[in-house]
Design a protein around this motif. Structure first.
Motif, PDB file in Angstrom:
ATOM      1  N   UNK A 178      -2.050  -4.241   4.940  1.00  0.00           N
ATOM      2  CA  UNK A 178      -2.055  -3.461   3.699  1.00  0.00           C
ATOM      3  C   UNK A 178      -1.575  -4.282   2.500  1.00  0.00           C
ATOM      4  N   UNK A 179      -1.753  -5.582   2.564  1.00  0.00           N
ATOM      5  CA  UNK A 179      -1.242  -6.466   1.507  1.00  0.00           C
ATOM      6  C   UNK A 179      -1.728  -6.069   0.123  1.00  0.00           C
ATOM      7  N   UNK A 180      -2.942  -5.577   0.009  1.00  0.00           N
ATOM      8  CA  UNK A 180      -3.508  -5.230  -1.305  1.00  0.00           C
ATOM      9  C   UNK A 180      -3.633  -3.710  -1.510  1.00  0.00           C
ATOM     10  N   UNK A 181      -3.038  -2.932  -0.634  1.00  0.00           N
ATOM     11  CA  UNK A 181      -3.161  -1.469  -0.702  1.00  0.00           C
ATOM     12  C   UNK A 181      -1.916  -0.872  -1.359  1.00  0.00           C
ATOM     13  N   UNK A 182      -2.035  -0.562  -2.631  1.00  0.00           N
ATOM     14  CA  UNK A 182      -0.907  -0.008  -3.363  1.00  0.00           C
ATOM     15  C   UNK A 182      -0.512   1.378  -2.900  1.00  0.00           C
ATOM     16  N   UNK A 183      -1.438   2.140  -2.308  1.00  0.00           N
ATOM     17  CA  UNK A 183      -1.124   3.481  -1.819  1.00  0.00           C
ATOM     18  C   UNK A 183      -0.199   3.447  -0.602  1.00  0.00           C
ATOM     19  N   UNK A 184      -0.117   2.300   0.036  1.00  0.00           N
ATOM     20  CA  UNK A 184       0.812   2.113   1.147  1.00  0.00           C
ATOM     21  C   UNK A 184       2.070   1.386   0.676  1.00  0.00           C
ATOM     22  N   UNK A 185       1.893   0.272  -0.020  1.00  0.00           N
ATOM     23  CA  UNK A 185       3.031  -0.569  -0.388  1.00  0.00           C
ATOM     24  C   UNK A 185       3.962   0.101  -1.393  1.00  0.00           C
ATOM     25  N   UNK A 186       3.415   0.826  -2.364  1.00  0.00           N
ATOM     26  CA  UNK A 186       4.264   1.409  -3.400  1.00  0.00           C
ATOM     27  C   UNK A 186       5.134   2.560  -2.877  1.00  0.00           C
ATOM     28  N   UNK A 187       4.603   3.528  -2.124  1.00  0.00           N
ATOM     29  CA  UNK A 187       5.499   4.561  -1.563  1.00  0.00           C
ATOM     30  C   UNK A 187       6.580   3.975  -0.668  1.00  0.00           C
ATOM     31  N   UNK A 188       6.211   2.984   0.155  1.00  0.00           N
ATOM     32  CA  UNK A 188       7.211   2.341   1.004  1.00  0.00           C
ATOM     33  C   UNK A 188       8.278   1.659   0.144  1.00  0.00           C
ATOM     34  N   UNK A 189       7.855   0.994  -0.925  1.00  0.00           N
ATOM     35  CA  UNK A 189       8.803   0.306  -1.811  1.00  0.00           C
ATOM     36  C   UNK A 189       9.741   1.298  -2.494  1.00  0.00           C
ATOM     37  N   UNK A 190       9.190   2.402  -2.969  1.00  0.00           N
ATOM     38  CA  UNK A 190      10.026   3.411  -3.636  1.00  0.00           C
ATOM     39  C   UNK A 190      11.063   3.977  -2.674  1.00  0.00           C
ATOM     40  N   UNK A 191      10.650   4.278  -1.444  1.00  0.00           N
ATOM     41  CA  UNK A 191      11.592   4.798  -0.453  1.00  0.00           C
ATOM     42  C   UNK A 191      12.703   3.801  -0.180  1.00  0.00           C
ATOM     43  N   UNK A 192      12.351   2.529  -0.092  1.00  0.00           N
ATOM     44  CA  UNK A 192      13.347   1.484   0.165  1.00  0.00           C
ATOM     45  C   UNK A 192      14.328   1.376  -0.998  1.00  0.00           C
ATOM     46  N   UNK A 193      13.809   1.404  -2.221  1.00  0.00           N
ATOM     47  CA  UNK A 193      14.673   1.281  -3.398  1.00  0.00           C
ATOM     48  C   UNK A 193      15.629   2.464  -3.491  1.00  0.00           C
ATOM     49  N   UNK A 194      15.098   3.677  -3.290  1.00  0.00           N
ATOM     50  CA  UNK A 194      15.945   4.871  -3.371  1.00  0.00           C
ATOM     51  C   UNK A 194      17.032   4.828  -2.307  1.00  0.00           C
ATOM     52  N   UNK A 195      16.665   4.530  -1.067  1.00  0.00           N
ATOM     53  CA  UNK A 195      17.653   4.451  -0.009  1.00  0.00           C
ATOM     54  C   UNK A 195      18.670   3.357  -0.240  1.00  0.00           C
ATOM     55  N   UNK A 196      18.225   2.277  -0.889  1.00  0.00           N
ATOM     56  CA  UNK A 196      19.114   1.148  -1.130  1.00  0.00           C
ATOM     57  C   UNK A 196      20.062   1.324  -2.298  1.00  0.00           C
ATOM     58  N   UNK A 197      19.858   2.355  -3.126  1.00  0.00           N
ATOM     59  CA  UNK A 197      20.765   2.583  -4.252  1.00  0.00           C
ATOM     60  C   UNK A 197      22.130   3.081  -3.802  1.00  0.00           C
TER      61      UNK A 197
END
Length: 450
Positions: A192-211
């Protein structure tokens, strides 16, 4: 008439709340290890061997993501469910226990410090322990459900059966929010290297959990930055700097690397760069092969992993507040200011000492572990340093050497993950609780520095 002998005070098993945290996570790791050794958890039949089970359970409970076997093919659906449960328990427990330690420590300090702590940590609900637990639960459920829905919808569009799409969506949403980095794909998220519909939700979840939960709760209740506590300001500022700076650095370093993103269009390169600037600070997903990255990216990733995310959250590392406080210490020293000031707030000397202690101990632990792993294995120093930093910072990224570690090296990594996950939390709380006024002072000494 003889008097009754005095009653002996019952000896407390845990004299410090940090010991409760360590014991709780140690017991969870033990239970997880035993569960993964049960028949039916391994795809080839039977259960996992003790070292593999211990390594996987520790990685899951400490929300790291390092694996010595292929998660997708080695474990059965039962094994996958056990791993997911351990990740959820580990992430929820970390946020809850770390937040409760903040409450406990702030109440045990002196009156002035306690008032300052109350003013700065009111976001975690000092008056109600149940509010903390309830808040962590609500945030966890809301974020994980939202991300799971987005991921499941995307996988359904790609043609996966509903049951499979839902399971993959839930698994990766829970793994992402808890910053675990476990994936049910053998190549993590490389497909999913170029799939923003996968990478962006995963990134947001990681950022929120990491705050961290205190920051999450405060951001949810206050919209104006002027009303944020100092802790929230520092966390948000440093997180933003690392996200923007990390994205620019990683993208630029890999821009022409044909083994990673060199053949992609500019928008896809930025997407991949952003995703891999998020991962090193908190989680262990990867959408490219880390054995193919440039040496510049390797070094930058090690630094991002070591810094980590926010306190009282699911992220690892030494935490962003530790490093930004050290930055303000340097600024104050360069200016000749006897006080360390951030956002018009004076940073207490005890906080500065704690930050220095945690940072230097972290450097020492990673250095010692790197030397030990170098002696135990034949891998290159850069790969071993990357592995040690990833384990200590509970990130879960690897250049591919984890499955090839021998058993002694695996045990070293297990200890690193456990110490890296719980060490900073228990150390800071122990230092804070040992704070006591001294009724006398020693004569000053001035050794030569530099």
């Amino acid at each position: 008439m003889t008097s009754a002998p005095p009653r002996r005070r019952k000896r407390e098993i845990f004299r410090h709340p940090g010991q409760v945290v360590v014991a709780a996570f140690g017991a969870t790791v033990l239970v997880g290890t035993l569960l993964l050794m049960l028949p039916g958890t391994r795809a080839e039949g039977g259960g996992a061997d003790p070292v593999t089970a211990l390594f996987t359970a520790t990685s899951a409970v400490c929300v790291t993501g390092l694996v010595v076997v292929d998660t997708e093919t080695y474990w059965t659906s039962t094994g996958h469910a056990i791993i997911l449960a351990l990740v959820q328990v580990g992430g929820f427990g970390l946020m809850t226990l770390a937040s409760l330690l903040v409450l406990f420590v702030s109440r045990r300090l002196g009156l002035r410090t306690r008032l300052n702590a109350a003013a700065e940590t009111k976001s975690v609900g000092l008056g109600d322990v149940r509010q903390v637990v309830r808040g962590v639960l609500v945030v966890t459920v809301v974020v994980e459900v939202a991300v799971a829905v987005l991921l499941t919808g995307r996988l359904l569009v790609q043609g996966l059966p509903p049951g499979r799409a839902t399971w993959l969506g839930v698994f990766h949403a829970v793994s992402a929010f808890n910053n675990a980095g476990f994936s049910l794909y053998s190549d993590s998220l490389t497909r999913y290297l170029t799939d923003g519909w996968i990478l962006l939700p995963v990134s947001v979840a990681i950022i929120v959990g990491g705050l961290g939960f205190p920051v999450m709760l405060e951001l949810g209740r206050r919209t104006h930055p002027r009303r944020w506590s100092l802790h929230t300001r520092l966390t948000v500022l440093m997180t933003g700097i690392l996200l923007v700076g990390g994205t620019l650095f990683v993208t630029a370093s890999e821009w022409t690397n044909v083994d990673t993103i060199g053949t992609l269009d500019p928008a896809q390169k930025v997407l991949a760069g952003f995703f891999h600037a998020v991962q090193p600070r908190t989680a262990g997903f990867n959408a490219w092969d880390y054995s193919e990255i440039t040496q510049e990216t390797l070094l930058g990733t090690i630094i991002l992993m070591f810094v980590g995310g926010g306190s009282a959250g699911t992220a690892g590392g030494l935490k962003v507040t530790t490093f930004i406080i050290l930055f303000f210490v340097i600024v104050a020293e360069v200016r000749g200011d006897p006080q360390v000031v951030a956002f018009d707030r004076r940073i207490e000397h005890r906080v500065v000492r704690q930050a220095l202690t945690v940072a230097l101990l972290g450097i020492g632990i990673v250095t010692f572990a790197t030397m030990l792993l170098t002696e135990l294995t034949d891998f290159a120093l850069a790969d071993v340093l990357f592995e040690a930093t990833s384990a200590f910072s509970t990130v879960g990224l690897s250049t591919g050497i984890t499955p090839n570690l021998n058993d002694p090296a695996k045990i070293v990594v297990v200890v690193l993950m456990f110490v890296g996950r719980l060490g900073p939390i228990t150390l800071v709380s122990a230092l804070a609780l040992r704070e006591r006024p001294r009724r006398y002072t020693y004569p000053e000494g001035a050794p030569i520095i530099g």
